[in-house]
Design a protein around this motif. Sequence first.
Motif, mmCIF file in Angstrom:
data_model
loop_
_atom_site.group_PDB
_atom_site.id
_atom_site.type_symbol
_atom_site.label_atom_id
_atom_site.label_comp_id
_atom_site.label_asym_id
_atom_site.label_seq_id
_atom_site.Cartn_x
_atom_site.Cartn_y
_atom_site.Cartn_z
ATOM 1 N N GLU A 121 -151.840 -13.844 63.119
ATOM 2 C CA GLU A 121 -150.994 -13.212 62.107
ATOM 3 C C GLU A 121 -151.798 -12.135 61.389
ATOM 4 O O GLU A 121 -152.894 -12.394 60.907
ATOM 5 C CB GLU A 121 -150.511 -14.229 61.082
ATOM 6 C CG GLU A 121 -149.651 -15.330 61.652
ATOM 7 C CD GLU A 121 -149.328 -16.380 60.616
ATOM 8 O OE1 GLU A 121 -148.468 -16.123 59.760
ATOM 9 O OE2 GLU A 121 -149.959 -17.447 60.653
ATOM 10 N N ASN B 160 -145.894 -6.857 58.935
ATOM 11 C CA ASN B 160 -146.643 -7.900 59.609
ATOM 12 C C ASN B 160 -146.543 -7.771 61.116
ATOM 13 O O ASN B 160 -145.576 -7.239 61.650
ATOM 14 C CB ASN B 160 -146.259 -9.299 59.123
ATOM 15 C CG ASN B 160 -144.823 -9.680 59.391
ATOM 16 O OD1 ASN B 160 -144.019 -8.876 59.822
ATOM 17 N ND2 ASN B 160 -144.495 -10.917 59.115
ATOM 18 N N LEU C 150 -151.173 -9.249 58.355
ATOM 19 C CA LEU C 150 -150.253 -8.854 57.298
ATOM 20 C C LEU C 150 -150.875 -7.722 56.500
ATOM 21 O O LEU C 150 -152.006 -7.841 56.034
ATOM 22 C CB LEU C 150 -149.975 -10.063 56.400
ATOM 23 C CG LEU C 150 -149.007 -9.927 55.252
ATOM 24 C CD1 LEU C 150 -147.629 -9.488 55.731
ATOM 25 C CD2 LEU C 150 -148.899 -11.256 54.518
#
Length: 183
Positions: free
Chosen positions: A15, A35, A17
């Motif tokens: 992930e 994101n 972001l």
Amino acid sequence: MNIVYPHTIQNCLGEKLTFLGIETGPEGDKVLVENLVTPQSGPPMHTHFRQDEELTVVSGKLAYQVLGQEPKYAYAGSSVLFKRGVPHRFWNAGEEALICTGWIQPANSIVYYLSAIYAAQNKSGKAQPEAFDAAYLLTRYAHEYDMVEIPPFVRKVIIPITYLIGRLLGKYKHFADAPLPLK
């Protein structure tokens, strides 16, 4: 914590972001985000008690779920709104990178909180953040955020004990610039 935008964080789970900046409006500051989520990755079931969150799919397949409901899917051009207080999760249900833009409003402590959670995940090398950091963040910001999948015994016994041990051992010096929690 003085944040310079854009501010990018990335965890060991795929992930990434980027907090693009803050937009001021009549309902409070809105943090703008972008994101990138690798296939099958995404945050666990969680709750923002005091913030709304919206994601717009730029590319890829977004799966999302509200607690107690079946998963749903969104594709390029579609937006999903998660209202404050509603437990939810999302993940990349495709085979290519999922890219979304969006916002969280009001901004409150979200940039600090997520930056610290990602750092704690990177410290542990897994989805479960490093125990002392997690105990600190979940205790300090308990009125703002919740991780729904934490079992009640862990939430009511293990986390408070871990937090107290961390305080006694001086484990929280790196949180000296933590913003005050909302009351």
